[in-house]
Design a protein around this motif. Structure first.
Motif, PDB file in Angstrom:
ATOM      1  N   UNK A 278       6.495  12.393  13.160  1.00 57.40           N
ATOM      2  CA  UNK A 278       6.272  10.722  12.932  1.00 57.40           C
ATOM      3  C   UNK A 278       7.534   9.944  12.907  1.00 57.40           C
ATOM      4  N   UNK A 279       8.409  10.413  12.175  1.00 59.07           N
ATOM      5  CA  UNK A 279       9.766   9.391  12.210  1.00 59.07           C
ATOM      6  C   UNK A 279      10.530   9.524  13.477  1.00 59.07           C
ATOM      7  N   UNK A 280      10.506  10.786  14.093  1.00 55.25           N
ATOM      8  CA  UNK A 280      11.272  10.553  15.533  1.00 55.25           C
ATOM      9  C   UNK A 280      10.333  10.008  16.618  1.00 55.25           C
ATOM     10  N   UNK A 281       9.064   9.827  16.745  1.00 54.69           N
ATOM     11  CA  UNK A 281       8.227   9.136  17.432  1.00 54.69           C
ATOM     12  C   UNK A 281       8.532   7.674  17.175  1.00 54.69           C
TER      13      UNK A 281
ATOM     14  N   UNK B  84       0.252  11.174  -4.114  1.00 56.14           N
ATOM     15  CA  UNK B  84       0.114  11.625  -2.648  1.00 56.14           C
ATOM     16  C   UNK B  84      -0.171  10.390  -1.780  1.00 56.14           C
ATOM     17  N   UNK B  85      -1.389  10.050  -2.420  1.00 59.75           N
ATOM     18  CA  UNK B  85      -1.616   8.813  -1.275  1.00 59.75           C
ATOM     19  C   UNK B  85      -0.751   7.265  -1.121  1.00 59.75           C
ATOM     20  N   UNK B  86      -0.356   7.398  -2.117  1.00 54.42           N
ATOM     21  CA  UNK B  86       0.574   6.094  -2.359  1.00 54.42           C
ATOM     22  C   UNK B  86       1.745   6.357  -1.629  1.00 54.42           C
ATOM     23  N   UNK B  87       2.575   7.476  -2.019  1.00 58.28           N
ATOM     24  CA  UNK B  87       4.062   7.898  -1.578  1.00 58.28           C
ATOM     25  C   UNK B  87       3.622   8.230   0.050  1.00 58.28           C
ATOM     26  N   UNK B  88       2.803   9.216  -0.098  1.00 58.88           N
ATOM     27  CA  UNK B  88       2.365   9.780   1.384  1.00 58.88           C
ATOM     28  C   UNK B  88       1.914   8.693   2.389  1.00 58.88           C
ATOM     29  N   UNK B  89       1.210   7.780   1.712  1.00 58.11           N
ATOM     30  CA  UNK B  89       0.726   6.653   2.596  1.00 58.11           C
ATOM     31  C   UNK B  89       1.882   5.610   3.205  1.00 58.11           C
ATOM     32  N   UNK B  90       2.861   5.485   2.491  1.00 59.08           N
ATOM     33  CA  UNK B  90       4.045   4.582   2.917  1.00 59.08           C
ATOM     34  C   UNK B  90       4.800   5.600   3.903  1.00 59.08           C
ATOM     35  N   UNK B  91       4.881   6.818   3.652  1.00 58.29           N
ATOM     36  CA  UNK B  91       5.697   7.698   4.711  1.00 58.29           C
ATOM     37  C   UNK B  91       4.740   7.729   5.975  1.00 58.29           C
ATOM     38  N   UNK B  92       3.531   7.788   6.079  1.00 61.78           N
ATOM     39  CA  UNK B  92       2.907   7.887   7.107  1.00 61.78           C
ATOM     40  C   UNK B  92       2.573   6.512   7.592  1.00 61.78           C
TER      41      UNK B  92
ATOM     42  N   UNK C 227       4.486   3.844   7.388  1.00 65.04           N
ATOM     43  CA  UNK C 227       5.801   2.856   8.105  1.00 65.04           C
ATOM     44  C   UNK C 227       6.103   3.525   9.520  1.00 65.04           C
ATOM     45  N   UNK C 228       6.122   4.683   9.823  1.00 64.35           N
ATOM     46  CA  UNK C 228       6.488   5.090  11.295  1.00 64.35           C
ATOM     47  C   UNK C 228       5.293   4.560  12.172  1.00 64.35           C
ATOM     48  N   UNK C 229       4.043   4.689  11.891  1.00 64.17           N
ATOM     49  CA  UNK C 229       2.774   4.262  12.490  1.00 64.17           C
ATOM     50  C   UNK C 229       3.091   2.751  12.803  1.00 64.17           C
ATOM     51  N   UNK C 230       3.345   2.002  11.866  1.00 67.71           N
ATOM     52  CA  UNK C 230       3.332   0.567  12.092  1.00 67.71           C
ATOM     53  C   UNK C 230       4.438   0.199  12.865  1.00 67.71           C
ATOM     54  N   UNK C 231       5.526   0.601  12.765  1.00 64.58           N
ATOM     55  CA  UNK C 231       6.754   0.334  13.342  1.00 64.58           C
ATOM     56  C   UNK C 231       6.433   0.626  14.807  1.00 64.58           C
TER      57      UNK C 231
ATOM     58  N   UNK D  49       5.584  -1.516  20.293  1.00 65.44           N
ATOM     59  CA  UNK D  49       4.721  -1.653  21.499  1.00 65.44           C
ATOM     60  C   UNK D  49       4.059  -2.963  21.837  1.00 65.44           C
ATOM     61  N   UNK D  50       3.803  -3.648  20.673  1.00 67.90           N
ATOM     62  CA  UNK D  50       3.474  -5.123  21.024  1.00 67.90           C
ATOM     63  C   UNK D  50       4.360  -5.808  21.605  1.00 67.90           C
ATOM     64  N   UNK D  51       5.754  -5.458  21.253  1.00 72.32           N
ATOM     65  CA  UNK D  51       6.843  -6.441  21.891  1.00 72.32           C
ATOM     66  C   UNK D  51       7.078  -5.847  23.099  1.00 72.32           C
TER      67      UNK D  51
END
Length: 310
Positions: A112-115, A199-207, A209-213, A218-220
């Protein structure tokens, strides 16, 4: 008492993908072929990028790291399944399960981070072409990958430590072919509220963050592409993003299907989705990038030609 309950479970048993002998044999050969193709295909991409000086750019540097991570992701899960089939045992020790879980979380999150950094690279190349060479320096590329490794390893360590503190009293059957964190948590007999919360708080941020970025990038990108007057220019700009978008859709689509879908039990649909991003995504990535990228095609042809001559 909790420690005693936990120590009473020394191993887990995989239920696998099927309990039919004929289907198990078919799945064994299928997974073996997929694994060999995954390793070979991703190694070829890594070698092609490493040996071709024209591919020594940020985009291909990130692609080589993605290929390495895909090999690691498959190597964490598939070989154990193949060995279990050969020796006729579906068990895995508690320690081995925690180790498998740790590396699985690390490599999947690393994908996810590499993507994400690849999306940023495409954003700079399309939206800020004049600043691309000054911003995407080798030092920054290495730093982005290094930070990604640190974050994913720390997240995997937290997740694994929380999981190892749970109690597993009687039901030690995992409805999958590897120690999927979601499936393992479902068979715990202790209160998982704190673990789930972390898991859902920390894991949610880790998941997220890359997805949002990736989404913002791609919006830009698309807003910038729409300003290009020529159709040929639009096609050229989008062609550099097509492979990346395909991989992103495959990867995040499967993960969203498992981890963000409310479910009280681990269903067959969850198993199918985990197979997609642990088995199918790594084997498809080399084909997706090589078939849509002329530079990779040329580099692979030269690599194969050199091997044939030698």
């Amino acid at each position: 008492m909790e420690r005693e309950n936990q120590s009473s479970i020394s191993e887990f048993h995989f239920l696998g993908l099927s309990n039919q002998p004929e289907q198990q044999k078919f799945l064994f050969w299928l997974f073996l072929c997929v694994y060999l193709i995954t390793v070979t295909g991703n190694l070829l991409i890594m070698l092609a990028i490493g040996l071709d000086a024209r591919l020594h750019s940020p985009m291909y540097f990130f692609l080589a790291n993605l290929s390495f991570t895909d090999i690691c992701t498959s190597s964490v899960t598939i070989p154990k399944m193949l060995v279990s089939h050969i020796i006729g045992s579906s068990s895995i020790s508690f320690v081995e399960c925690m180790m498998q879980m740790y590396f699985f979380i690390t490599f999947v999150n690393m994908d996810g981070f590499l993507l994400m950094v690849m999306a940023y690279d495409r954003y700079m190349a399309i939206c800020r072409p004049l600043h691309y060479t000054t911003v995407m320096r080798p030092g920054l590329c290495i730093l982005l990958v290094a930070i990604s490794w640190v974050i994913t390893n720390l997240h995997a360590l937290l997740h694994t430590l929380l999981m190892s503190g749970l109690s597993f009293c009687a039901d030690n059957a995992i409805p999958n072919f590897y120690c999927d964190p979601y499936a393992v948590r479902k068979v715990s007999c202790s209160d998982t509220f704190i673990s789930d919360l972390m898991v859902f708080t920390v894991g949610g941020v880790v998941f997220v963050t890359p997805f949002t970025c990736i989404a913002i990038s791609y919006v830009f990108i698309f807003s910038n592409v729409m300003k290009i007057p020529s159709t040929q220019g639009i096609q050229k700009a989008l062609s550099t993003c097509g492979s990346h978008l395909t991989v992103v859709s495959l990867f995040y689509g499967a993960i969203l299907g498992v981890y963000l879908r409310p479910s009280s039990t681990y269903s067959a649909m969850d198993t199918v989705a985990t197979v997609i991003f642990t088995v199918m995504a790594p084997v498809l990535n080399p084909f997706i990038y090589s078939l849509r990228n002329q530079d990779i095609k040329i580099a692979l042809r030269r690599l194969i030609l050199i091997k044939a001559i030698l």
